[in-house]
Design an enzyme around this catalytic site. Structure first.
Site, PDB file in Angstrom:
ATOM      1  N   GLY A 131      -6.982   1.433  -0.311  1.00  0.00           N
ATOM      2  CA  GLY A 131      -8.011   2.431  -0.043  1.00  0.00           C
ATOM      3  C   GLY A 131      -7.396   3.707   0.505  1.00  0.00           C
ATOM      4  N   SER A 153     -17.624   4.688   5.015  1.00  0.00           N
ATOM      5  CA  SER A 153     -16.198   4.633   5.288  1.00  0.00           C
ATOM      6  C   SER A 153     -15.771   6.001   5.791  1.00  0.00           C
ATOM      7  CB  SER A 153     -15.429   4.278   4.013  1.00  0.00           C
ATOM      8  OG  SER A 153     -14.052   4.526   4.212  1.00  0.00           O
ATOM      9  N   SER A 154     -15.012   6.014   6.875  1.00  0.00           N
ATOM     10  CA  SER A 154     -14.526   7.294   7.383  1.00  0.00           C
ATOM     11  C   SER A 154     -13.438   7.839   6.465  1.00  0.00           C
ATOM     12  CB  SER A 154     -13.972   7.113   8.785  1.00  0.00           C
ATOM     13  OG  SER A 154     -12.817   6.298   8.745  1.00  0.00           O
ATOM     14  N   GLN A 155     -12.975   6.999   5.541  1.00  0.00           N
ATOM     15  CA  GLN A 155     -11.906   7.461   4.654  1.00  0.00           C
ATOM     16  C   GLN A 155     -12.373   8.575   3.720  1.00  0.00           C
ATOM     17  OE1 GLN A 155      -9.668   4.428   2.643  1.00  0.00           O
ATOM     18  NE2 GLN A 155      -9.346   3.258   4.511  1.00  0.00           N
ATOM     19  N   ASP A 206       0.808  -1.218   0.000  1.00  0.00           N
ATOM     20  CA  ASP A 206       0.000   0.000   0.000  1.00  0.00           C
ATOM     21  C   ASP A 206       0.844   1.271   0.000  1.00  0.00           C
ATOM     22  OD1 ASP A 206      -2.131  -1.666   0.006  1.00  0.00           O
ATOM     23  OD2 ASP A 206      -3.147  -0.771   1.725  1.00  0.00           O
ATOM     24  N   ASN A 235      -4.689  -2.155  -4.270  1.00  0.00           N
ATOM     25  CA  ASN A 235      -5.898  -2.333  -3.463  1.00  0.00           C
ATOM     26  C   ASN A 235      -5.821  -1.421  -2.243  1.00  0.00           C
ATOM     27  OD1 ASN A 235      -8.364  -3.343  -2.751  1.00  0.00           O
ATOM     28  ND2 ASN A 235      -7.600  -5.271  -1.911  1.00  0.00           N
ATOM     29  N   LYS A 250       0.655  -6.510   2.282  1.00  0.00           N
ATOM     30  CA  LYS A 250      -0.075  -5.237   2.259  1.00  0.00           C
ATOM     31  C   LYS A 250       0.329  -4.359   3.442  1.00  0.00           C
ATOM     32  CE  LYS A 250      -4.925  -3.733   1.747  1.00  0.00           C
ATOM     33  NZ  LYS A 250      -4.738  -2.599   0.925  1.00  0.00           N
ATOM     34  N   GLU A 307     -11.037  -5.023   2.184  1.00  0.00           N
ATOM     35  CA  GLU A 307     -10.303  -5.755   1.167  1.00  0.00           C
ATOM     36  C   GLU A 307     -11.143  -6.885   0.576  1.00  0.00           C
ATOM     37  OE1 GLU A 307      -9.099  -4.224   3.634  1.00  0.00           O
ATOM     38  OE2 GLU A 307      -6.999  -3.673   3.351  1.00  0.00           O
ATOM     39  N   ASP A 344     -10.726  -2.910  12.227  1.00  0.00           N
ATOM     40  CA  ASP A 344      -9.704  -3.815  11.698  1.00  0.00           C
ATOM     41  C   ASP A 344      -9.241  -4.819  12.743  1.00  0.00           C
ATOM     42  OD1 ASP A 344      -9.923  -2.613   9.319  1.00  0.00           O
ATOM     43  OD2 ASP A 344      -7.980  -1.590   9.345  1.00  0.00           O
ATOM     44  N   SER A 404     -15.870   4.551  12.514  1.00  0.00           N
ATOM     45  CA  SER A 404     -14.406   4.484  12.631  1.00  0.00           C
ATOM     46  C   SER A 404     -13.796   5.830  13.011  1.00  0.00           C
ATOM     47  CB  SER A 404     -13.787   4.001  11.309  1.00  0.00           C
ATOM     48  OG  SER A 404     -14.466   2.905  10.785  1.00  0.00           O
ATOM     49  N   HIS A 464      -4.906  -9.275   3.790  1.00  0.00           N
ATOM     50  CA  HIS A 464      -3.836  -9.470   4.764  1.00  0.00           C
ATOM     51  C   HIS A 464      -4.364  -9.840   6.145  1.00  0.00           C
ATOM     52  CE1 HIS A 464      -4.169  -4.971   5.957  1.00  0.00           C
ATOM     53  NE2 HIS A 464      -5.203  -5.295   5.208  1.00  0.00           N
ATOM     54  N   ARG A 465      -5.456  -9.177   6.560  1.00  0.00           N
ATOM     55  CA  ARG A 465      -5.923  -9.425   7.934  1.00  0.00           C
ATOM     56  C   ARG A 465      -6.538 -10.815   8.082  1.00  0.00           C
ATOM     57  NH1 ARG A 465      -4.236  -5.321  10.196  1.00  0.00           N
ATOM     58  NH2 ARG A 465      -4.413  -3.275   9.239  1.00  0.00           N
TER      59      ARG A 465
END
Ligand code: DC
Length: 672
Positions: A96, A175-177, A52, A94, A429, A353, A325, A205, A397-398
């Site tokens: 975000g 999404s807080s993003q 990332d 990938n 990642k 993801e 997460d 989040s 990954h998680r």
């Protein structure tokens, strides 16, 4: 990093020792973007090196930022808010944390200064919604086209005309993003007026937004916040580099080791360095959840020490919205709890993801757990009976990291099972060395660490076969012949005679060897080539008949059996060293074939050779290896015979991997 097709984790029984965390992904990519937008040079310390951050750095370079590495420190000279490149295509994998803020920043800059940018990613990125951000940006005058499906990347950001008088609205409940993206980008266009962002819907989040505000502050921008509804960016905000920025360790990554400590740190704690109670990351609050389940946690500003408290763990009910997460780790810890653990308010899992609620439910069930999957929650009840399972990881990954914790099942069940993690490379990642770190702090019972032995006569291709097998399985490699050769080489150098059994055994016991990749070092010198010389092989064959020499090398060879597994090649791997090996292969290529192989090998390395001599020499060596009194060369009773005379290396590898697969308990794996 393990780049194997899958990685089999043996049952694990203990955890203790030190883990140094890689840098936080969320902080790393925010810092990179801020440094890229600032005027001046920012020195970034402890940056996460991962997929990332790589795509973010690549994007910044494409946009004209200067990026140079000085040892561990990355120097970034930013754009100072002025576009240098007006047209670019950016591939963002990938990530975000790259897609969202770059969309906002470039859309605003393109509308303000002119420009056209295309942002794309891998197929999964194109399934992750960005509509709410696009909907927030379009009313500001940004021209944005969704090139595939409306509301999803890939996107084209194509100029426009800014109008910033009305409040800026963004939804906060997917999404807080999106909010983070606007907060990071809007200072670029704050000249002449303060900018107000209003959040619609309940902001999820929140701690990630706090990270954003915190880092903006370090880069000179003081956002005013009213609750979680209104955010005001002061007029004429300018990014100012703080000079040096240190990235803290990743608190989400810490969760796996906090869990490992809670499960299996019985005699000494697991110590985690890189985050502690001063962390600005929301996921540090995972510690509270782990405590509620029974973990014992001590902490300092940037470290944590975890050991087992209550056992079995306590089931909990938790609104996990604040730690989306890290909460995945709780879902796997639930396998070790008494009762049902329920995690609620985690709808955001579905747009990460992968659809993490669905993925988690499916994979936990493979292990035998009972799972109740709801649109925005999950409940996990431990297995009555554990099953060996091949865990699919969905390029997430998680998923890979949290399911690794299922390998601690011997702590809770009488019938332990190994756990297979498919595509372990996906951890790159955020935590490329995750499995190495896990193996560093974990212990398995020796007999549970799988061993595959490859025995056979000299020049039968054992070494090549074993090396490829080890690489394909992600296992350690023991080339036991090297130990006899090293003893022989030492004997030649120190003039110890071939019949001086005690002297030779002493040399064998005192070998100082190091193996890195294809290189063997002896006493700090690269001796890879010297060890292959015929004279050395010949003496090795002689002295390997001496009982004291074999005894001296015994423990050293056993010590290669380490997590996650071992491929051992030699003469007596299956018979003497690892009689309990899961699979024993015995190679039986003919003397002629072997002589020819050795001939070609020697010639290609620039040594001289002649075929009849080699044949005679191999026969003599075979005879000596087979007839010596101790550990003679012979197949173990349960060895699989493999005559590879007519086979390519790939064919032998595939055949043996097929046997190996059949010996493993993963019936539900990809080979189904
Ligand atoms: O596999 P190689 O040619 O590198 O082995 C060198 C010598 O060591 C060989 O002649 C026999 C001896 N050897 C042994 O006796 N037992 C082993 N496990 C490995 C090698």
């Amino acid at each position: 990093m393990y780049a194997t097709a899958h990685l089999d984790l043996p049952p694990l029984v203990h955890a203790r020792g030190l883990v140094r965390l890689p840098g936080s992904k969320s902080i790393s990519n925010r810092v990179l973007l801020l440094a890229g937008l600032s005027e001046g040079t920012t020195r970034v310390h402890d940056l996460l090196a991962s997929d990332d951050t790589r795509v973010m750095l690549e994007a910044l370079r494409t946009l004209g930022c200067q990026v140079t590495r000085h040892g561990e420190v990355l120097e970034i000279t930013g754009l100072g808010g002025r576009l240098k490149t007006r047209e670019a295509k950016l591939f963002l994998g990938n990530a975000g944390t790259a897609m969202r803020p770059l969309t906002a920043a470039l859309a605003l800059l393109a509308a303000d200064q002119g420009g056209s940018f295309e942002l794309s990613g891998i197929p999964r990125m194109h399934e992750r919604p960005i509509g709410d951000l696009v909907d927030a940006l379009r009313p500001l005058g940004c021209r944005i086209d969704c090139l595939g499906q409306e509301g999803y990347p890939p996107l084209r950001l194509d100029g426009g005309k800014l109008k910033l008088d009305a409040p800026i609205r963004v939804r906060g409940d997917v999404s807080s993003q999106f909010l983070t993206a606007l907060l990071l980008a809007l200072p670029l266009v704050s000249e002449g007026r303060a900018l107000v962002i209003e959040v619609e819907g309940e902001l999820i989040s929140k701690p990630y937004v706090e990270i954003t505000l915190n880092l903006l502050r370090r880069f000179g921008i003081e956002v005013q916040r009213e609750g979680w509804l209104r955010f005001t960016i002061p007029q004429d905000s300018r990014y100012r580099t703080p000079g040096d920025v240190h990235v803290e360790g990743d608190a989400s990554s810490a969760s796996y080791f906090i869990a490992a400590g809670a499960l299996a740190a019985v005699d000494a704690p697991v110590r985690i360095e890189g985050v502690g109670h001063d962390s600005i990351q929301g996921d540090i609050r995972f510690v509270e959840a782990a405590r509620a389940m029974g973990a014992k946690v001590a902490s300092g500003p940037n470290w944590l020490e975890i050991s087992r408290g209550e056992w079995p763990l306590k089931a909990i009910e938790l609104d996990a919205n604040h730690i989306p997460d890290a909460a995945m780790t709780l879902a796997v810890m639930a396998l070790y709890a008494q009762g049902t653990t329920r995690l609620t308010n985690i709808a955001s899992w579905r747009v990460k993801e992968t659809d993490r609620i669905a993925a988690m439910a499916k994979e936990l069930r493979k292990l035998g757990a009972t799972v109740d999957e709801q649109p925005d929650s999950i409940a996990v009840t431990p297995p009555a009976q554990w099953r060996a399972a091949s865990i699919e990881t969905y390029d997430d990954h998680r998923m890979a990291m949290c399911f690794a914790l299922a390998a601690f099942n011997p702590l809770i069940t009488q019938q332990p099972v190994p756990v297979r993690i498919e595509d372990p490379r996906c951890v790159a990642k955020t935590f490329p060395d995750f499995f190495e770190s896990l193996f560093d702090v974990s212990r398995a019972r020796t007999e549970d660490i799988p061993v595959l032995t490859v025995d056979g006569p000299t020049a039968s291709g054992k070494g090549t076969l074993a090396a490829v097998l080890a690489q394909r399985l992600g296992y350690h490699l023991l080339d036991s012949g090297v130990l006899y050769r090293a003893t022989a080489l030492a004997a030649i150098r120190r003039q110890v005679g071939p019949d001086d059994e005690a002297g030779l055994a002493e040399l064998a016991a005192g070998l100082n060897l190091r193996f890195n990749a294809d290189q063997v070092q002896m006493d700090g010198e690269d001796e890879t080539l010297a060890l292959r010389e015929e004279q050395v092989g010949s003496l090795a064959s002689r002295i390997s008949a001496l009982p004291a020499v074999r005894r001296a090398l015994f423990e050293l060879q056993l010590s290669f059996r380490q997590l996650p597994g071992l491929v051992a090649d030699g003469r007596d791997m299956g018979t003497v060293l690892f009689p309990g090996a899961q699979l024993k292969v015995f190679l039986t290529a003919s003397v002629e074939t072997r002589a020819e192989r050795r001939y070609n090998q020697l010639i290609s390395k620039g040594f001289s050779a002649n075929l009849p001599d080699l044949c005679a020499d191999l026969e003599a060596r075979d005879l000596r290896d087979k007839t010596r009194a101790i550990s003679p060369l012979k197949p173990a009773q349960d060895a699989r015979m493999l005559d590879n005379s007519q086979m390519t290396v790939d064919e032998s590898v595939d055949l043996v991997l097929g046997w190996w697969e059949a010996s493993r308990p993963f019936q539900d794996g990809p080979g189904r």
